[in-house]
Design a protein around this motif. Structure first.
Motif, PDB file in Angstrom:
ATOM      1  N   ALA A  12       0.799  -1.217   0.000  1.00 49.08           N
ATOM      2  CA  ALA A  12       0.000   0.000   0.000  1.00 49.08           C
ATOM      3  C   ALA A  12       0.835   1.271   0.000  1.00 49.08           C
ATOM      4  O   ALA A  12       0.484   2.247  -0.654  1.00 49.08           O
ATOM      5  CB  ALA A  12      -0.939   0.004   1.210  1.00 49.08           C
ATOM      6  N   PHE A  13       1.945   1.283   0.719  1.00 51.64           N
ATOM      7  CA  PHE A  13       2.706   2.515   0.819  1.00 51.64           C
ATOM      8  C   PHE A  13       3.493   2.830  -0.441  1.00 51.64           C
ATOM      9  O   PHE A  13       3.997   3.926  -0.597  1.00 51.64           O
ATOM     10  CB  PHE A  13       3.632   2.474   2.024  1.00 51.64           C
ATOM     11  CG  PHE A  13       2.900   2.439   3.336  1.00 51.64           C
ATOM     12  CD1 PHE A  13       1.680   3.058   3.480  1.00 51.64           C
ATOM     13  CD2 PHE A  13       3.431   1.788   4.415  1.00 51.64           C
ATOM     14  CE1 PHE A  13       1.004   3.031   4.677  1.00 51.64           C
ATOM     15  CE2 PHE A  13       2.767   1.757   5.624  1.00 51.64           C
ATOM     16  CZ  PHE A  13       1.553   2.382   5.751  1.00 51.64           C
ATOM     17  N   GLY A  14       3.594   1.899  -1.345  1.00 46.77           N
ATOM     18  CA  GLY A  14       4.280   2.167  -2.602  1.00 46.77           C
ATOM     19  C   GLY A  14       3.563   3.197  -3.453  1.00 46.77           C
ATOM     20  O   GLY A  14       4.189   3.909  -4.230  1.00 46.77           O
ATOM     21  N   VAL A  15       2.265   3.307  -3.287  1.00 45.10           N
ATOM     22  CA  VAL A  15       1.499   4.296  -4.044  1.00 45.10           C
ATOM     23  C   VAL A  15       1.927   5.700  -3.646  1.00 45.10           C
ATOM     24  O   VAL A  15       2.213   6.539  -4.493  1.00 45.10           O
ATOM     25  CB  VAL A  15      -0.021   4.109  -3.818  1.00 45.10           C
ATOM     26  CG1 VAL A  15      -0.809   5.207  -4.488  1.00 45.10           C
ATOM     27  CG2 VAL A  15      -0.464   2.756  -4.321  1.00 45.10           C
ATOM     28  N   CYS A  16       1.994   5.961  -2.364  1.00 44.42           N
ATOM     29  CA  CYS A  16       2.390   7.288  -1.892  1.00 44.42           C
ATOM     30  C   CYS A  16       3.830   7.605  -2.294  1.00 44.42           C
ATOM     31  O   CYS A  16       4.143   8.733  -2.653  1.00 44.42           O
ATOM     32  CB  CYS A  16       2.238   7.385  -0.379  1.00 44.42           C
ATOM     33  SG  CYS A  16       0.536   7.376   0.173  1.00 44.42           S
ATOM     34  N   ALA A  17       4.698   6.610  -2.231  1.00 50.28           N
ATOM     35  CA  ALA A  17       6.089   6.829  -2.616  1.00 50.28           C
ATOM     36  C   ALA A  17       6.194   7.174  -4.098  1.00 50.28           C
ATOM     37  O   ALA A  17       6.937   8.082  -4.485  1.00 50.28           O
ATOM     38  CB  ALA A  17       6.921   5.600  -2.297  1.00 50.28           C
ATOM     39  N   LYS A  18       5.446   6.474  -4.934  1.00 48.51           N
ATOM     40  CA  LYS A  18       5.489   6.735  -6.373  1.00 48.51           C
ATOM     41  C   LYS A  18       4.933   8.120  -6.702  1.00 48.51           C
ATOM     42  O   LYS A  18       5.505   8.846  -7.517  1.00 48.51           O
ATOM     43  CB  LYS A  18       4.686   5.645  -7.092  1.00 48.51           C
ATOM     44  CG  LYS A  18       4.835   5.672  -8.569  1.00 48.51           C
ATOM     45  CD  LYS A  18       6.219   5.222  -8.969  1.00 48.51           C
ATOM     46  CE  LYS A  18       6.244   4.969 -10.454  1.00 48.51           C
ATOM     47  NZ  LYS A  18       7.508   4.429 -10.884  1.00 48.51           N
ATOM     48  N   LEU A  23       5.880  13.925  -8.064  1.00 46.64           N
ATOM     49  CA  LEU A  23       5.580  15.318  -7.745  1.00 46.64           C
ATOM     50  C   LEU A  23       6.697  16.029  -6.992  1.00 46.64           C
ATOM     51  O   LEU A  23       6.647  17.235  -6.807  1.00 46.64           O
ATOM     52  CB  LEU A  23       4.287  15.394  -6.909  1.00 46.64           C
ATOM     53  CG  LEU A  23       3.035  14.872  -7.582  1.00 46.64           C
ATOM     54  CD1 LEU A  23       1.864  14.946  -6.616  1.00 46.64           C
ATOM     55  CD2 LEU A  23       2.724  15.675  -8.844  1.00 46.64           C
ATOM     56  N   GLY A  24       7.692  15.270  -6.544  1.00 45.71           N
ATOM     57  CA  GLY A  24       8.791  15.864  -5.791  1.00 45.71           C
ATOM     58  C   GLY A  24       8.400  16.218  -4.365  1.00 45.71           C
ATOM     59  O   GLY A  24       8.919  17.180  -3.806  1.00 45.71           O
ATOM     60  N   ILE A  25       7.488  15.466  -3.780  1.00 46.06           N
ATOM     61  CA  ILE A  25       7.004  15.692  -2.425  1.00 46.06           C
ATOM     62  C   ILE A  25       7.333  14.439  -1.609  1.00 46.06           C
ATOM     63  O   ILE A  25       7.332  13.335  -2.135  1.00 46.06           O
ATOM     64  CB  ILE A  25       5.476  15.915  -2.425  1.00 46.06           C
ATOM     65  CG1 ILE A  25       5.107  17.084  -3.326  1.00 46.06           C
ATOM     66  CG2 ILE A  25       4.956  16.154  -1.025  1.00 46.06           C
ATOM     67  CD1 ILE A  25       3.613  17.227  -3.541  1.00 46.06           C
ATOM     68  N   SER A  26       7.573  14.621  -0.308  1.00 41.92           N
ATOM     69  CA  SER A  26       7.871  13.450   0.521  1.00 41.92           C
ATOM     70  C   SER A  26       6.630  12.569   0.657  1.00 41.92           C
ATOM     71  O   SER A  26       5.506  13.059   0.723  1.00 41.92           O
ATOM     72  CB  SER A  26       8.353  13.877   1.909  1.00 41.92           C
ATOM     73  OG  SER A  26       7.307  14.451   2.640  1.00 41.92           O
ATOM     74  N   SER A  27       6.858  11.265   0.701  1.00 36.32           N
ATOM     75  CA  SER A  27       5.742  10.330   0.779  1.00 36.32           C
ATOM     76  C   SER A  27       5.007  10.431   2.120  1.00 36.32           C
ATOM     77  O   SER A  27       3.807  10.172   2.187  1.00 36.32           O
ATOM     78  CB  SER A  27       6.223   8.904   0.552  1.00 36.32           C
ATOM     79  OG  SER A  27       7.158   8.539   1.536  1.00 36.32           O
ATOM     80  N   GLU A  28       5.709  10.845   3.182  1.00 36.11           N
ATOM     81  CA  GLU A  28       5.059  10.997   4.480  1.00 36.11           C
ATOM     82  C   GLU A  28       3.986  12.079   4.442  1.00 36.11           C
ATOM     83  O   GLU A  28       2.903  11.916   5.006  1.00 36.11           O
ATOM     84  CB  GLU A  28       6.083  11.322   5.571  1.00 36.11           C
ATOM     85  CG  GLU A  28       7.007  10.177   5.900  1.00 36.11           C
ATOM     86  CD  GLU A  28       8.199  10.091   4.953  1.00 36.11           C
ATOM     87  OE1 GLU A  28       8.493  11.085   4.241  1.00 36.11           O
ATOM     88  OE2 GLU A  28       8.827   9.028   4.905  1.00 36.11           O
ATOM     89  N   SER A  29       4.281  13.182   3.769  1.00 43.47           N
ATOM     90  CA  SER A  29       3.284  14.260   3.694  1.00 43.47           C
ATOM     91  C   SER A  29       2.089  13.835   2.844  1.00 43.47           C
ATOM     92  O   SER A  29       0.952  14.226   3.136  1.00 43.47           O
ATOM     93  CB  SER A  29       3.907  15.540   3.150  1.00 43.47           C
ATOM     94  OG  SER A  29       4.369  15.351   1.838  1.00 43.47           O
ATOM     95  N   ILE A  30       2.316  13.025   1.838  1.00 49.11           N
ATOM     96  CA  ILE A  30       1.207  12.527   1.029  1.00 49.11           C
ATOM     97  C   ILE A  30       0.346  11.574   1.848  1.00 49.11           C
ATOM     98  O   ILE A  30      -0.883  11.649   1.797  1.00 49.11           O
ATOM     99  CB  ILE A  30       1.726  11.847  -0.250  1.00 49.11           C
ATOM    100  CG1 ILE A  30       2.381  12.892  -1.145  1.00 49.11           C
ATOM    101  CG2 ILE A  30       0.593  11.146  -0.988  1.00 49.11           C
ATOM    102  CD1 ILE A  30       3.046  12.321  -2.360  1.00 49.11           C
TER     103      ILE A  30
END
Length: 72
Positions: A12-18, A23-30
């Protein structure tokens, strides 16, 4: 419980990382944004998240399929 946690971390967390990479944004903030918006809109972003995860998996499978076809 650890198996379930590992499953979500792996898949599941691969979506946020991708999305973060694109977008050049950290995956934690997403991830936090998805959580906050889910609470505000009563869970509708979860559906969007699952659609994006499915789309990413299908995209990977299509790439493999195209490579196999080109090899013949």
């Amino acid at each position: 419980m650890k198996k379930l946690l590992y499953f979500f971390e792996k898949n599941a967390f691969g979506v946020c990382a991708k999305i973060g990479e694109r977008l050049g944004i950290s995956s934690e903030s997403i991830r936090l944004s998805f959580i906050y918006v889910s609470f505000i809109t009563f869970g509708s972003p979860i559906f969007l998240y699952l659609v994006l995860a499915f789309w990413m998996k299908m995209k990977a499978h299509l790439r493999k399929y195209r490579q196999i076809i080109r090899g013949f």
